[in-house]
Write a protein that holds these residues in place. Structure first.
Motif, short mmCIF file in Angstrom:
data_model
loop_
_atom_site.label_atom_id
_atom_site.label_comp_id
_atom_site.label_asym_id
_atom_site.label_seq_id
_atom_site.Cartn_x
_atom_site.Cartn_y
_atom_site.Cartn_z
N PRO A 1 0.83 -1.21 0.00
CA PRO A 1 0.00 0.00 0.00
C PRO A 1 0.87 1.26 0.00
CG PRO A 1 0.23 -0.79 2.23
CD PRO A 1 0.98 -1.78 1.36
N ASP A 2 0.25 2.36 -0.34
CA ASP A 2 0.90 3.66 -0.21
C ASP A 2 0.58 4.17 1.18
OD1 ASP A 2 2.11 6.08 -0.53
OD2 ASP A 2 0.54 6.93 -1.80
N ALA A 3 1.34 3.67 2.15
CA ALA A 3 1.08 3.97 3.56
C ALA A 3 2.40 4.06 4.30
CB ALA A 3 0.19 2.89 4.17
N PRO A 4 2.44 4.76 5.43
CA PRO A 4 3.71 5.00 6.13
C PRO A 4 4.17 3.86 7.03
CG PRO A 4 1.94 6.13 7.26
CD PRO A 4 1.33 5.54 6.03
N GLY A 5 3.36 2.83 7.20
CA GLY A 5 3.68 1.80 8.18
C GLY A 5 4.79 0.86 7.74
N HIS A 6 5.07 -0.13 8.63
CA HIS A 6 6.17 -1.07 8.41
C HIS A 6 5.70 -2.27 7.60
CE1 HIS A 6 7.97 1.46 11.41
NE2 HIS A 6 7.21 0.99 12.39
N PHE A 7 5.32 -2.04 6.35
CA PHE A 7 4.71 -3.09 5.54
C PHE A 7 5.75 -3.83 4.69
CE2 PHE A 7 1.30 0.01 6.22
CZ PHE A 7 0.33 -0.82 6.75
N TYR A 8 5.57 -5.14 4.62
CA TYR A 8 6.37 -5.96 3.70
C TYR A 8 5.40 -6.82 2.90
CZ TYR A 8 10.16 -8.62 1.72
OH TYR A 8 11.06 -9.16 0.82
N PRO A 9 5.61 -6.95 1.59
CA PRO A 9 4.64 -7.69 0.77
C PRO A 9 4.70 -9.19 1.03
CG PRO A 9 6.55 -7.09 -0.54
CD PRO A 9 6.72 -6.39 0.78
N PRO A 10 3.57 -9.85 1.22
CA PRO A 10 3.56 -11.31 1.26
C PRO A 10 4.28 -11.85 0.02
CG PRO A 10 1.45 -10.48 1.96
CD PRO A 10 2.22 -9.29 1.45
N THR A 11 5.21 -12.75 0.25
CA THR A 11 6.16 -13.16 -0.79
C THR A 11 6.31 -14.67 -0.84
OG1 THR A 11 7.41 -11.09 -0.56
CG2 THR A 11 8.58 -12.96 -1.54
N VAL A 12 6.38 -15.20 -2.05
CA VAL A 12 6.69 -16.62 -2.26
C VAL A 12 8.06 -16.72 -2.91
CG1 VAL A 12 6.01 -18.78 -3.37
CG2 VAL A 12 4.26 -17.21 -2.51
N LEU A 13 8.96 -17.46 -2.26
CA LEU A 13 10.30 -17.72 -2.80
C LEU A 13 10.36 -19.16 -3.27
CD1 LEU A 13 12.63 -16.10 -0.09
CD2 LEU A 13 12.25 -15.25 -2.41
N VAL A 14 10.86 -19.37 -4.47
CA VAL A 14 11.03 -20.73 -4.99
C VAL A 14 12.50 -20.96 -5.33
CG1 VAL A 14 8.68 -20.88 -5.88
CG2 VAL A 14 10.50 -19.98 -7.34
N ASP A 15 12.82 -22.21 -5.68
CA ASP A 15 14.19 -22.61 -6.00
C ASP A 15 15.13 -22.33 -4.83
OD1 ASP A 15 13.18 -23.21 -8.52
OD2 ASP A 15 13.73 -21.27 -9.36
N VAL A 16 14.62 -22.50 -3.63
CA VAL A 16 15.43 -22.27 -2.44
C VAL A 16 16.25 -23.53 -2.16
CG1 VAL A 16 15.40 -21.70 0.02
CG2 VAL A 16 13.67 -20.71 -1.52
N PRO A 17 17.57 -23.44 -2.12
CA PRO A 17 18.39 -24.63 -1.83
C PRO A 17 18.06 -25.17 -0.44
CG PRO A 17 19.75 -22.84 -2.72
CD PRO A 17 18.40 -22.25 -2.42
#
Length: 459
Positions: free
Chosen positions: A336-352
């Protein structure tokens, strides 16, 4: 002295509370010690009635409590309301356990005596709770302490003290006598908790938080041999077998990973998906993640902010390092366009399988996925962790799922479901994830000492 409580979604100050010091900590023990004799002798039925009334009051005030939690913690209103209901259930559960204290009676093997076994309250208890579930972590400790006949001093996290104060007020409204529970809000956690552990009148420490802090408290508690319960860190594996129902696995993953934005000790951190199911699982899971709305709770968002700027920096660094080591971001939600401590929900693949991100507690909305084909190798990866709190297994073969679950070094395993917490079940872990259990009958026993009376009984 006071300190502000800040909404991590808007960075607005939502309230101020007293900044307690060592003197306040000692006064709290004075009150708890003075109240202990009377409270410990209060009939179990009366203790039960107070706890049950507190349950009713929390349900009555569910909406206002949920709003309060969202404002000081940042979690969505849906998550917050769910937490209030869950938290209230600990008062109801232990209201019922209060009148079933248990015991034993029997003849000794040699004859001539009878053994009478009873359970007594351990004494004044120090309860130290974290910020991520400010209602549930309080009631999960206060409920059994009061049911057992203990009095308590409580230190909530400095990030979320308002919920603890609100619950304490409801306990007073429910009829809890003065001094039985005292909440000390403070920015000097080490000083306040240290004062309690140095006080010979405090006979119990119950802590929920990081493993690092738990180790420090255990060392301190050892000096006086204080009865200790520790609910510490986790690094939960989430296993998807080749025969899993992928719709159920995705639904479970969304709960296990993104409840409270991943800021839970039981959160799924390491996703082990069978190679044959990877493409389909990632596509469905990633699509669900991209649909998550991120922002302040007041906007109806599903995912709130991380608790602090430091937490945001840590999660950002963890993902950046994983990508630099070969992982790939396959899906993300929109910020969002907001001042808070936001991090986007994320999917990581090909993780060793040996990646650093799989060895640490992420405590954020990031799912790191690796693949497996060999079950024995999978279990080696899963158990190669200092943590052993929660785990999740999805398989279409229940016998196989149970076999995998029993082979995992974890105190709790969700079988084909993404939630393991229940007031009627013993919550806790193995290895570096803690000592003791909360909830169920086990939770009551954590606040009791066993005593037996050997009675002369001539043949």
């Amino acid at each position: 002295m006071t300190f502000p409580v800040v909404d991590p979604a808007t960075l607005d100050v939502v309230g101020t509370v007293a900044d307690g010091d060592i003197s306040d900590a000692r006064h709290a023990v004075d009150a708890a010690h003075q109240a202990f004799r009377s409270w410990s002798r209060t009939p179990p039925r009366r203790r039960s009635e107070i706890l049950h009334r507190a349950f009713e009051l929390m349900i009555r005030d569910r909406d206002s409590l949920a709003t309060l939690i969202s404002r000081e913690n940042g979690k969505s209103l849906t998550d917050a309301a769910g937490e209030v209901t869950y938290a209230a259930e600990f008062f109801r559960w232990f209201a019922e356990e209060a009148v079933r204290p248990g015991g034993d009676f029997g003849e000794s093997p040699a004859g001539g005596t009878r053994t009478l076994v009873t359970h007594r309250p351990v004494g004044v208890a120090a309860l130290v709770t974290p910020w991520n579930f400010p209602a549930a972590m309080i009631t999960r400790k206060i409920g059994p302490a009061l049911a057992a006949g203990c009095t308590a001093v409580v230190k909530p996290a400095a990030e979320t003290p308002l919920t603890a104060l609100a619950i304490a007020a409801l306990l007073t409204e429910a009829g809890l006598p003065d001094g039985v529970i005292t909440v000390v809000t403070t920015t000097d956690s080490a000083g306040v908790v240290g004062a309690w552990l140095n006080d010979e009148r405090v006979r119990k420490i119950s802590f929920t938080g990081s493993t690092a802090v738990g180790r420090v408290l255990l060392r301190h508690a050892a000096d006086r041999v204080v009865n200790s319960s520790m609910e510490l860190g986790g690094n939960a594996p989430f296993i998807v077998a080749d025969d899993a129902d992928l719709d159920a696995a995705v639904a479970g993953a969304m709960i296990a990973k993104f409840r409270n934005g991943g800021q839970a000790c039981t959160a799924a951190n390491r996703f082990y998906v069978h190679a044959s199911a990877k493409t389909a699982f990632v596509a469905r899971f990633g699509a669900a993640v991209e649909k998550l709305t991120v922002g302040p709770a007041a906007d109806g968002s599903a995912i709130g902010p991380l608790i602090s700027a430091a937490a945001l920096r840590r999660v950002t660094r963890t993902v950046d390092e994983a990508v630099a080591a070969g992982a790939r971001i396959s899906h993300q939600a929109t910020l969002p366009d907001a001042p808070g401590h936001f991090y986007p929900p994320t999917v990581l693949v090909d993780v060793p399988a040996d990646a650093a991100i799989l060895q640490e507690e992420i405590f954020g909305p990031v799912a790191a996925i690796t693949t497996w084909t060999d079950e024995d190798e999978l279990l080696e990866w899963v158990n190669d962790s200092e943590y052993g709190l929660a785990a999740y297994v999805f398989s279409g073969d229940l016998a196989r799922a149970l076999r995998l679950g029993e082979a995992i070094d974890a105190g709790m395993v969700g079988i084909n479901r993404g939630l393991v917490s229940d007031p009627s079940a013993p919550f806790g872990g193995v290895k570096q994830s803690g000592l003791g259990r909360e909830g169920a009958r086990d939770g009551l026993r954590e606040f009791q000492e066993t005593q037996y009376l050997s009675v002369d009984w001539p043949a």
